[in-house]
Scaffold this motif. Structure first.
Motif, PDB file in Angstrom:
ATOM      1  N   LEU A 181       0.816  -1.203   0.000  1.00  0.00           N
ATOM      2  CA  LEU A 181       0.000   0.000   0.000  1.00  0.00           C
ATOM      3  C   LEU A 181       0.856   1.263   0.000  1.00  0.00           C
ATOM      4  CD1 LEU A 181      -2.929  -0.944   2.417  1.00  0.00           C
ATOM      5  CD2 LEU A 181      -2.920  -0.867  -0.083  1.00  0.00           C
ATOM      6  N   ARG A 182       2.062   1.186   0.540  1.00  0.00           N
ATOM      7  CA  ARG A 182       2.968   2.334   0.449  1.00  0.00           C
ATOM      8  C   ARG A 182       3.370   2.564  -1.006  1.00  0.00           C
ATOM      9  NH1 ARG A 182       4.815   0.374   5.550  1.00  0.00           N
ATOM     10  NH2 ARG A 182       6.513  -0.857   4.646  1.00  0.00           N
ATOM     11  N   TRP A 183       3.622   1.468  -1.727  1.00  0.00           N
ATOM     12  CA  TRP A 183       3.914   1.591  -3.156  1.00  0.00           C
ATOM     13  C   TRP A 183       2.698   2.135  -3.903  1.00  0.00           C
ATOM     14  CZ3 TRP A 183       8.309   1.035  -5.966  1.00  0.00           C
ATOM     15  CH2 TRP A 183       9.417   0.458  -5.341  1.00  0.00           C
ATOM     16  N   ALA A 184       1.534   1.584  -3.617  1.00  0.00           N
ATOM     17  CA  ALA A 184       0.307   2.023  -4.300  1.00  0.00           C
ATOM     18  C   ALA A 184       0.025   3.494  -4.022  1.00  0.00           C
ATOM     19  CB  ALA A 184      -0.867   1.147  -3.864  1.00  0.00           C
ATOM     20  N   GLY A 185       0.164   3.905  -2.755  1.00  0.00           N
ATOM     21  CA  GLY A 185      -0.084   5.295  -2.405  1.00  0.00           C
ATOM     22  C   GLY A 185       0.896   6.241  -3.065  1.00  0.00           C
ATOM     23  N   SER A 186       2.160   5.855  -3.155  1.00  0.00           N
ATOM     24  CA  SER A 186       3.179   6.706  -3.774  1.00  0.00           C
ATOM     25  C   SER A 186       2.918   6.882  -5.263  1.00  0.00           C
ATOM     26  CB  SER A 186       4.575   6.102  -3.551  1.00  0.00           C
ATOM     27  OG  SER A 186       4.858   5.964  -2.177  1.00  0.00           O
ATOM     28  N   VAL A 187       2.592   5.783  -5.936  1.00  0.00           N
ATOM     29  CA  VAL A 187       2.298   5.858  -7.375  1.00  0.00           C
ATOM     30  C   VAL A 187       1.024   6.661  -7.606  1.00  0.00           C
ATOM     31  CG1 VAL A 187       1.680   4.505  -9.417  1.00  0.00           C
ATOM     32  CG2 VAL A 187       3.503   3.710  -7.894  1.00  0.00           C
ATOM     33  N   PHE A 188       0.019   6.441  -6.778  1.00  0.00           N
ATOM     34  CA  PHE A 188      -1.241   7.174  -6.909  1.00  0.00           C
ATOM     35  C   PHE A 188      -1.022   8.670  -6.722  1.00  0.00           C
ATOM     36  CE2 PHE A 188      -5.240   8.891  -5.269  1.00  0.00           C
ATOM     37  CZ  PHE A 188      -6.141   8.415  -6.214  1.00  0.00           C
ATOM     38  N   ALA A 189      -0.236   9.058  -5.703  1.00  0.00           N
ATOM     39  CA  ALA A 189       0.034  10.473  -5.453  1.00  0.00           C
ATOM     40  C   ALA A 189       0.754  11.121  -6.628  1.00  0.00           C
ATOM     41  CB  ALA A 189       0.877  10.627  -4.187  1.00  0.00           C
ATOM     42  N   LEU A 190       1.649  10.374  -7.255  1.00  0.00           N
ATOM     43  CA  LEU A 190       2.423  10.915  -8.372  1.00  0.00           C
ATOM     44  C   LEU A 190       1.591  11.081  -9.634  1.00  0.00           C
ATOM     45  CD1 LEU A 190       5.218  11.747  -9.530  1.00  0.00           C
ATOM     46  CD2 LEU A 190       5.594   9.328 -10.040  1.00  0.00           C
ATOM     47  N   LEU A 191       0.643  10.176  -9.874  1.00  0.00           N
ATOM     48  CA  LEU A 191       0.003  10.114 -11.190  1.00  0.00           C
ATOM     49  C   LEU A 191      -1.444  10.598 -11.243  1.00  0.00           C
ATOM     50  CD1 LEU A 191       1.295   6.654 -12.486  1.00  0.00           C
ATOM     51  CD2 LEU A 191       2.235   8.927 -12.941  1.00  0.00           C
ATOM     52  N   TYR A 192      -2.168  10.590 -10.102  1.00  0.00           N
ATOM     53  CA  TYR A 192      -3.616  10.757 -10.248  1.00  0.00           C
ATOM     54  C   TYR A 192      -4.006  12.144 -10.746  1.00  0.00           C
ATOM     55  CZ  TYR A 192      -4.857  13.633  -6.165  1.00  0.00           C
ATOM     56  OH  TYR A 192      -5.022  14.667  -5.296  1.00  0.00           O
ATOM     57  N   ARG A 193      -3.280  13.204 -10.351  1.00  0.00           N
ATOM     58  CA  ARG A 193      -3.610  14.537 -10.859  1.00  0.00           C
ATOM     59  C   ARG A 193      -3.363  14.622 -12.362  1.00  0.00           C
ATOM     60  NH1 ARG A 193      -4.228  19.137  -7.438  1.00  0.00           N
ATOM     61  NH2 ARG A 193      -3.652  20.380  -9.249  1.00  0.00           N
ATOM     62  N   GLU A 194      -2.276  14.016 -12.805  1.00  0.00           N
ATOM     63  CA  GLU A 194      -1.965  14.052 -14.229  1.00  0.00           C
ATOM     64  C   GLU A 194      -3.011  13.289 -15.027  1.00  0.00           C
ATOM     65  OE1 GLU A 194       0.561  15.531 -17.282  1.00  0.00           O
ATOM     66  OE2 GLU A 194       0.321  15.998 -15.152  1.00  0.00           O
ATOM     67  N   VAL A 195      -3.490  12.177 -14.493  1.00  0.00           N
ATOM     68  CA  VAL A 195      -4.534  11.401 -15.165  1.00  0.00           C
ATOM     69  C   VAL A 195      -5.824  12.215 -15.263  1.00  0.00           C
ATOM     70  CG1 VAL A 195      -6.020   9.374 -14.969  1.00  0.00           C
ATOM     71  CG2 VAL A 195      -3.571   9.169 -14.524  1.00  0.00           C
ATOM     72  N   ILE A 196      -6.198  12.878 -14.170  1.00  0.00           N
ATOM     73  CA  ILE A 196      -7.397  13.727 -14.183  1.00  0.00           C
ATOM     74  C   ILE A 196      -7.257  14.832 -15.217  1.00  0.00           C
ATOM     75  CG2 ILE A 196      -8.736  15.405 -12.840  1.00  0.00           C
ATOM     76  CD1 ILE A 196      -8.182  13.697 -10.376  1.00  0.00           C
ATOM     77  N   TYR A 197      -6.083  15.461 -15.257  1.00  0.00           N
ATOM     78  CA  TYR A 197      -5.855  16.550 -16.202  1.00  0.00           C
ATOM     79  C   TYR A 197      -5.925  16.046 -17.645  1.00  0.00           C
ATOM     80  CZ  TYR A 197      -3.071  19.459 -19.270  1.00  0.00           C
ATOM     81  OH  TYR A 197      -2.627  20.166 -20.338  1.00  0.00           O
ATOM     82  N   ARG A 198      -5.236  14.937 -17.936  1.00  0.00           N
ATOM     83  CA  ARG A 198      -5.177  14.417 -19.305  1.00  0.00           C
ATOM     84  C   ARG A 198      -6.553  13.993 -19.799  1.00  0.00           C
ATOM     85  NH1 ARG A 198      -0.647  15.906 -22.052  1.00  0.00           N
ATOM     86  NH2 ARG A 198       1.177  15.776 -20.656  1.00  0.00           N
ATOM     87  N   ILE A 199      -7.288  13.290 -18.967  1.00  0.00           N
ATOM     88  CA  ILE A 199      -8.631  12.856 -19.367  1.00  0.00           C
ATOM     89  C   ILE A 199      -9.543  14.064 -19.574  1.00  0.00           C
ATOM     90  CG2 ILE A 199     -10.698  11.638 -18.592  1.00  0.00           C
ATOM     91  CD1 ILE A 199      -8.884   9.620 -17.212  1.00  0.00           C
ATOM     92  N   GLY A 200      -9.460  15.049 -18.662  1.00  0.00           N
ATOM     93  CA  GLY A 200     -10.287  16.242 -18.794  1.00  0.00           C
ATOM     94  C   GLY A 200      -9.999  17.009 -20.071  1.00  0.00           C
ATOM     95  N   LEU A 201      -8.713  17.182 -20.411  1.00  0.00           N
ATOM     96  CA  LEU A 201      -8.355  17.904 -21.633  1.00  0.00           C
ATOM     97  C   LEU A 201      -8.788  17.130 -22.870  1.00  0.00           C
ATOM     98  CD1 LEU A 201      -6.953  20.376 -22.816  1.00  0.00           C
ATOM     99  CD2 LEU A 201      -4.796  19.113 -22.732  1.00  0.00           C
ATOM    100  N   TYR A 202      -8.635  15.806 -22.833  1.00  0.00           N
ATOM    101  CA  TYR A 202      -9.057  14.983 -23.971  1.00  0.00           C
ATOM    102  C   TYR A 202     -10.559  15.112 -24.210  1.00  0.00           C
ATOM    103  CZ  TYR A 202     -10.293  10.793 -26.615  1.00  0.00           C
ATOM    104  OH  TYR A 202     -10.811   9.930 -27.544  1.00  0.00           O
ATOM    105  N   MET A 203     -11.341  15.074 -23.135  1.00  0.00           N
ATOM    106  CA  MET A 203     -12.791  15.184 -23.272  1.00  0.00           C
ATOM    107  C   MET A 203     -13.193  16.572 -23.762  1.00  0.00           C
ATOM    108  SD  MET A 203     -13.833  12.199 -22.637  1.00  0.00           S
ATOM    109  CE  MET A 203     -15.588  12.550 -22.668  1.00  0.00           C
TER     110      MET A 203
END
Length: 415
Positions: free
Chosen positions: A270-292
């Motif tokens: 879960l430490r690995w999952a949390g670290s990866v999630f913290a690094l990527l989730y904003r970028e994923v939200i941004y990319r999907i939002g711009l694509y839409m």
């Protein structure tokens, strides 16, 4: 609780006004923020022929908002028992400054925090308590989502872009919040000018991790200033709705990260999952939002019959008539209009009474009336979507603003 409030207040003052060890990082981030905001103000002045605010006013808003949120956020983080080593805090700030060189969106604790957590996991860097950093990132994201929701109607800058071969109106939004944050620490940096100790007499979120320290042990408080950055482009969605949707997504992401952090004290996965999630989730939200936004049908396209409203200037006649952006003005005082020049010609005589027929985005015809005695009306206070425009903006260049790229291009130009 009184001890926490007074200790956080002391550390907040010290971090903002007296702690000079991070001054280079602060100045560097300030330069990046200023460069970014000057570009946006240039967009606004080109389209609106004026600037709604200057850099000083923006800086005051950033500082005052951060001061209030930092105070209450500091009480929360101390009460939860979030702690970090001073060296780990320094690594966090340096990581955020370095990432800012590559893209303005990376001026955010989620990117830097996720990166140093992954670094700690890969290389065994023991100056970072991963669960604490993840909780801190989650707290900042929830605070930012609340601030975004409260300011969703402000600072939406209209621009003209080329979209699918036609002129389209769009809105860009860039918000920065400087949020001071306070942590517990087992040690205090030797160059600190203020010793701010607090006795922990309550149960904290990480009791199991600090169980080797007896109840009532003394901790030092340390703090610094973090900057959060929010960037968005609204093409097919009203800007207020786009900002509201993003704020909801950020708050959900912050809550998910908080849960991962809470259980990561027991499970390394879960430490690995949390670290990866913290690094990527904003970028994923941004990319999907711009694509839409690019994929959907734009709201503010030029029309062949009438003139479409892109933005209503506050305090103008259109604002007083409660007109809405996206409406198409068909005629004024019985005279059909096709261009902005045509509207200026009709209003050149400063009529004291005007009536207009408009068509809203759903196709419904509306009638507006406005009386202005004795001065008359010579400007509706509206920004229109033109059929032709000399300057349009490329969204890719706007969204991928980078200091390194600008420096390289300047050197090429000099050669």
């Amino acid at each position: 609780m009184r001890e926490i409030v007074s200790a956080v207040a002391r550390q907040l003052v010290f971090s903002i006004f007296l702690d000079y060890k991070y001054i280079a990082v602060y100045l560097f981030i300030c330069i990046i923020v200023r460069a970014r905001l000057e570009i946006l103000y240039g967009f606004e002045q080109c389209v609106n022929e004026c600037r709604t605010r200057n850099f000083r006013e923006t800086l005051e808003e950033i500082f005052l908002t951060g001061l209030v949120t930092g105070f209450f956020g500091g009480i929360l983080t101390v009460r939860l028992g979030i702690y970090i080593d001073p060296e780990g805090l320094q690594a966090f700030l340096i990581a955020m400054a370095v990432l800012a060189l590559f893209n303005h969106r990376f001026v955010n604790p989620s990117y830097a925090g996720g990166l140093i957590c992954l670094y700690s996991l890969i290389f065994g860097y023991d100056k970072i308590h991963i669960s604490s950093v993840l909780v801190f990132i989650a707290t900042i994201q929830v605070v930012e989502s609340v601030l975004l929701y409260l300011t969703r109607k402000h600072d939406n800058i209209p621009v003209f872009i080329q979209h699918n071969g036609q002129i389209t109106g769009a809105f860009i939004k860039q918000k920065y919040y400087a949020v001071p944050f306070i942590f517990l620490s087992f040690s205090v940096a030797p160059y600190s000018l203020l010793i701010n100790k607090i006795t922990v007499k309550w149960g904290t979120l990480f009791n199991r991790d600090i169980g080797h320290i007896s109840s009532g042990a003394a901790f030092f408080l340390i703090g610094a200033i973090s900057v959060t950055s929010y960037s968005s482009v609204a093409i097919a969605t009203p800007p207020e709705e786009k900002c509201r949707n993003d704020s909801v997504m950020f708050s959900i992401g912050g809550l998910i990260l908080f849960v991962l952090a809470l259980f990561s004290t027991e499970t390394e996965a879960l430490r690995w999952a949390g670290s990866v999630f913290a690094l990527l989730y904003r970028e994923v939200i941004y990319r999907i939002g711009l694509y839409m936004e690019k994929k959907k049908r734009p709201l503010y396209t030029a029309v062949q019959r009438g003139v479409r409203i892109l933005e209503i200037i506050p305090g103008g006649p259109a604002d007083k008539m409660k007109m809405k952006r996206g409406e198409i003005i068909l005629n004024i005082n019985g005279k059909p209009v096709q261009t902005e020049d045509g509207i200026r010609h009709i209003l050149s005589s400063s009529p004291t009474f005007i009536w207009m027929h408009t068509e809203d985005p759903s196709g419904r015809i509306k009638i507006y009336e406005y009386k202005c005695y004795p001065d008359g009306v010579n400007d509706l206070g509206v920004i229109f979507v033109p059929r032709e425009w000399e300057v349009t903006y490329q969204l890719d260049e706007y969204e991928n603003f980078t200091i390194i790229k600008n420096i390289v291009e300047r050197f090429r130009f000099m050669k």
